[in-house]
Design a protein around this motif. Structure first.
Motif: not given
Length: 242
Positions: A18, A52, A25-27, A20
């Motif tokens: 992750t 994203d 906020n990205s995984h 943030n």
């Protein structure tokens, strides 16, 4: 595949890396940025799969890329793209964008809207040719094409359905009703397939996948996909070495 036993690797949604940053906020399904996992560097030629969310009016400033095939798939909202090739476009849900970075490009990506988030997948594929001339393309899908069907959205061929890239890879997008069964036949039995669940629940080879889970599969010719609820999936076939 004769003489082989199907192999799989599961990446549950909650095991992703992750980032943030407030506006972002990205995984990360694979190692990217500050997320490093030596066991999750890639799935064959699939190097990056980022999920994203970008805040209203925010985005990625101008930055460089080279020798990478970059695919963007908007899920919600509108993403404004500008690049050093002179392209200025806005992509939305239903659009598929591709860039061959090749010898080098600069580009930026911003949330076009000032009142809502934009959500999109950013996918990087390692090319099979280096230092190609940079190029840009995009398509808009007909939503009917993906209903209870795996519709091809990317291939190695510029005269085939979808966008094309410099790699022996094929992407398919499907949106299924509950209790729908779909079989995917690999284009090349030396490839692997990475299936990413955008929405819903599916079962593959007795393994249950939920929203944003990923499953890598190789050493097989065909994959049976069973939709346990209304679902949407992205199927990415890529060259793989294990």
């Amino acid at each position: 595949m004769k003489g082989y036993i199907m192999k799989t690797i599961m990446h549950k949604s909650e095991t992703r890396g992750t980032a943030n940053l407030g506006w972002l906020n990205s995984h990360h399904s694979f190692s990217f940025g500050n997320y490093y996992n030596p066991e999750r560097m890639s799935f064959g030629a699939l190097r990056v799969l980022n999920d994203d969310i970008v805040s209203a009016g925010m985005g990625f400033g101008k930055h460089p890329h080279d020798n990478m095939e970059i695919i963007s798939i908007p899920l919600e909202g509108a993403l404004e793209h500008k690049d050093s090739m002179g392209n200025t476009t806005v992509i939305k849900k239903g659009d598929i964008q591709v860039m061959s970075a090749g010898t080098g490009i600069f580009h930026s990506e911003y949330n076009k809207n000032s009142d809502k988030e934009v959500k999109f997948l950013q996918i990087w594929i390692t090319p099979n040719q280096r230092n190609v001339t940079p190029r840009y393309d995009q398509i808009t899908l007909n939503n009917e094409d993906i209903k209870d069907n795996l519709y091809q959205i990317l291939s190695p061929n510029d005269d085939d359905d979808g966008v094309w890239i410099h790699q022996n890879a094929w992407f398919h997008l499907g949106q299924f009703n509950e209790d729908h069964t779909e079989n995917y036949t690999l284009k090349n039995n030396k490839n692997g397939v990475y299936i990413f669940v955008l929405e819903g629940n599916i079962t593959i080879e007795k393994q249950e996948l939920e929203r944003r889970d990923g499953l890598g599969i190789w050493d097989t010719n065909e994959i049976k996909i069973e939709s346990k609820s209304a679902s949407k999936i992205l199927v990415m076939e890529v060259p793989i070495t294990h």
